[in-house]
Each structure stands twice: as C-alpha cells, then as structure tokens.
Design an enzyme around this catalytic site. Structure first.
Site, mmCIF file in Angstrom:
data_model
loop_
_atom_site.group_PDB
_atom_site.id
_atom_site.type_symbol
_atom_site.label_atom_id
_atom_site.label_comp_id
_atom_site.label_asym_id
_atom_site.label_seq_id
_atom_site.Cartn_x
_atom_site.Cartn_y
_atom_site.Cartn_z
ATOM 1 N N ASP A 83 0.830 -1.214 0.000
ATOM 2 C CA ASP A 83 0.000 0.000 0.000
ATOM 3 C C ASP A 83 0.864 1.264 0.000
ATOM 4 O O ASP A 83 1.950 1.281 0.570
ATOM 5 C CB ASP A 83 -0.917 -0.021 1.232
ATOM 6 C CG ASP A 83 -2.051 0.983 1.114
ATOM 7 O OD1 ASP A 83 -2.415 1.360 -0.021
ATOM 8 O OD2 ASP A 83 -2.570 1.410 2.162
ATOM 9 N N HIS A 118 2.150 3.484 -9.171
ATOM 10 C CA HIS A 118 1.864 2.068 -9.443
ATOM 11 C C HIS A 118 2.999 1.416 -10.239
ATOM 12 O O HIS A 118 3.371 0.275 -9.982
ATOM 13 C CB HIS A 118 0.540 1.922 -10.186
ATOM 14 C CG HIS A 118 -0.662 2.283 -9.349
ATOM 15 N ND1 HIS A 118 -0.842 1.789 -8.078
ATOM 16 C CD2 HIS A 118 -1.726 3.097 -9.588
ATOM 17 C CE1 HIS A 118 -1.973 2.268 -7.580
ATOM 18 N NE2 HIS A 118 -2.519 3.076 -8.471
ATOM 19 N N LEU A 169 10.603 -20.445 -4.941
ATOM 20 C CA LEU A 169 9.609 -19.572 -4.297
ATOM 21 C C LEU A 169 8.216 -19.789 -4.891
ATOM 22 O O LEU A 169 8.037 -19.767 -6.108
ATOM 23 C CB LEU A 169 10.018 -18.104 -4.487
ATOM 24 C CG LEU A 169 9.025 -17.076 -3.941
ATOM 25 C CD1 LEU A 169 9.005 -17.087 -2.414
ATOM 26 C CD2 LEU A 169 9.338 -15.670 -4.445
HETATM 27 C C1 IPE Z 1 -5.377 -2.704 0.104
HETATM 28 O O1 IPE Z 1 -5.048 -1.376 -0.161
HETATM 29 C C2 IPE Z 1 -5.443 -3.493 -1.164
HETATM 30 C C3 IPE Z 1 -4.182 -3.673 -1.861
HETATM 31 C C4 IPE Z 1 -2.990 -3.334 -1.430
HETATM 32 C C5 IPE Z 1 -4.287 -4.323 -3.137
HETATM 33 P P1 IPE Z 1 -6.176 -0.260 -0.294
HETATM 34 O O2 IPE Z 1 -5.466 1.011 -0.527
HETATM 35 O O3 IPE Z 1 -7.177 -0.672 -1.289
HETATM 36 O O4 IPE Z 1 -6.856 -0.293 1.148
HETATM 37 P P2 IPE Z 1 -7.788 0.768 1.867
HETATM 38 O O5 IPE Z 1 -8.873 1.137 0.907
HETATM 39 O O6 IPE Z 1 -6.949 1.945 2.222
HETATM 40 O O7 IPE Z 1 -8.283 0.064 3.099
HETATM 41 C C1 IPE Z 2 -1.698 0.167 -3.369
HETATM 42 O O1 IPE Z 2 -1.466 1.533 -3.448
HETATM 43 C C2 IPE Z 2 -1.938 -0.456 -4.724
HETATM 44 C C3 IPE Z 2 -3.336 -0.850 -4.967
HETATM 45 C C4 IPE Z 2 -4.290 -0.883 -4.085
HETATM 46 C C5 IPE Z 2 -3.683 -1.244 -6.320
HETATM 47 P P1 IPE Z 2 -2.680 2.561 -3.404
HETATM 48 O O2 IPE Z 2 -3.121 2.832 -4.792
HETATM 49 O O3 IPE Z 2 -3.719 2.108 -2.474
HETATM 50 O O4 IPE Z 2 -1.933 3.841 -2.823
HETATM 51 P P2 IPE Z 2 -2.513 4.852 -1.751
HETATM 52 O O5 IPE Z 2 -2.966 4.052 -0.573
HETATM 53 O O6 IPE Z 2 -3.634 5.582 -2.409
HETATM 54 O O7 IPE Z 2 -1.344 5.727 -1.418
HETATM 55 MG MG MG Z 3 -4.109 2.408 -0.516
#
Ligand code: IPE
Ligand code: IPE
Ligand code: MG
Length: 236
Positions: free
Chosen positions: A20, A37, A131
């Site tokens: 995240d 990303h 792995l």
């Molecule tokens: C959790 O991250 C899902 C992934 C890392 C794929 P999110 O960014 O979607 O989670 P929330 O919405 O902050 O809980």
């Molecule tokens: C995690 O990063 C990747 C996915 C959930 C696809 P985020 O896109 O949630 O990044 P933040 O949390 O908005 O910084």
């Molecule tokens: Mg996120």
C-alpha cells in the site's frame, strides 16, 4: 477441539504483503498515481527476488482487492493494463528463477486477455519448485471464505475447519506467519481474513514504492524475535 498448533520457527514459511501507498508516494511528488503504481511494480520485483534469495517458501502479494473495483474507471483500466504488461515482461524471468506463480481471487471481472496472461504464467511456471508466489488479484478475504463454504455445500460435506481450509484459495499453502502492510495504515482491508488468524502483523510507514530488500530483512529479523503461543502458555 481446535486443530493442533503449528510448530513455531524463527523463519516464516509464508510471508504475505499488503502493498500500500503507491498513490501517496506519487501525490507527495506532484506526480500522477500511475507513476506510483509503476514504481510499485519495481518494488514487487525487488521483493520477489529478495524473498527467493532468502529461501522464503511462500510469498503472497496483495495487488488488487475486490474493493479496488470501486476506484475511478481510469485508474482501474490503468492497473489492468499494468498487470498485463508486467506479466508479459516478467514471465520468462520468473520461470528461469524457479519461481512458481499463481493467482488467487475472482478472475471473472478481468478482461479475457488478462485472464489468458495469468493462465499463461501459471502454466509456464507450473514445474518450478522454488519460491511459491501468490498474487492476489480481485481478491477478498470474505469472498474466499464464502466461496469455500459454497464449494463445501456443493460437495455435500459438513462445514468445519478442515473442509473450509481445504477449499480456500490458499489450500495448498501454510497460512501466513508474517503479514507486512506498508503505507502506514493499520488495517487488513479484507485480505486473507481466515488465514491471518495467527499471523504476526507488521505495519510500516514506508510507502510501497520505497520498500526494498532491507525492509524485508528488518521484517524477518523482527519476526524471528516474536514469541508465538497459538493460545498456549509460554514455555519456561
Ligand atoms: C489494500 O489497499 C489493497 C491492496 C494493497 C491491493 P487499499 O489502498 O485498497 O486499502 P484501503 O482502501 O486503504 O483500506
Ligand atoms: C496500493 O497503493 C496499490 C493498490 C491498491 C492497487 P494505493 O493505490 O492504495 O496507494 P494509496 O494508498 O492511495 O497511497
Ligand atoms: Mg491504498
């Protein structure tokens, strides 16, 4: 009676990561989320390599949750495109590094072209015994449990710990011993709800694009110092 407690070891048999913070990494630099990303993919690449070198048996990466379908269509489309491109680019490297890659989650909503890429990498790496890499795409922990229960009902077996465990998307693997979440949020966001029952939970502020092999090493060192009791009493 609950299932017998697993053997505790200083090395996790399964490390799961909620990757995240990609969007915030980019926003902090005034750049588009897409860049975050893309760099998140690079971070995943580093961590797969590091985990493989450290003989971590199973690594799970949460890449796209069922709830992520709620994001703006533009971002979802961009992510689907990035997943496809990443699979095409990485497939041969995974194969030659003895990594076996599998996907967990509900695939139906993804375009057929991406589903074909997913199946392609799964079959290309099916013979690998290094792995074991699980990538959660379109995954939700609640979905996983409901799906397992539905399969058990269809198979006409009673719903219990064993019948559900055997039908979860992670049935072939031990449950995660260590969960790492980057990005400074202290939540599970519907990842492996059943499987994380006794995982050690490590939350770090580091945004995912910055996560590297040192961060993984720190997590593994931290894990080795945990005393896991599985509901029992600590040995003297
Ligand atoms: C959790 O991250 C899902 C992934 C890392 C794929 P999110 O960014 O979607 O989670 P929330 O919405 O902050 O809980
Ligand atoms: C995690 O990063 C990747 C996915 C959930 C696809 P985020 O896109 O949630 O990044 P933040 O949390 O908005 O910084
Ligand atoms: Mg996120």
């Amino acid at each position: 009676m609950p299932a017998p407690a697993p053997e505790a070891s200083t090395k996790p048999r399964h490390v799961a990561i909620i990757m995240d913070g990609n969007g915030r990494w980019a926003a902090a630099r005034g750049r588009p989320r897409a860049l975050g990303h893309r760099l998140g993919v690079q971070a995943a690449r580093r961590v797969v390599r590091a985990a493989s070198e450290r003989d971590v048996p199973v690594l799970s990466l949460f890449a796209f949750s069922q709830e992520n379908w709620r994001r703006p269509e533009r971002e979802v489309r961009m992510l689907i495109h990035l997943f496809g491109r990443t699979l095409r680019r990485e497939a041969e490297g995974l194969r030659s590094n003895n990594v076996r890659m599998r996907f967990i989650g509900s695939r139906e909503a993804f375009p057929a072209s991406l589903r074909r890429e997913m199946e392609g990498v799964e079959s290309l790496t099916a013979g690998n015994n290094g792995l074991q890499l699980l990538v959660a795409l379109g995954y939700g922990g609640q979905w996983d449990i409901c799906h397992a229960a539905e399969c058990a009902r269809r198979d006409g077996v009673p719903i219990d710990h064993e019948s559900l465990s055997e039908r979860l998307s992670t049935a072939d693997f031990p449950p995660p011993d260590l969960l790492i979440r980057t990005g400074g949020e202290y939540r599970i966001s519907n990842f492996m709800l059943w499987q994380l029952a006794y995982a050690e939970l490590r939350f770090v502020e580091t945004l995912w694009p910055d996560f590297d092999a040192d961060d993984l090493d720190q997590a593994l060192t931290w894990y080795a110092q945990r005393q896991r009791r599985f509901g029992m009493v600590a040995e003297a």
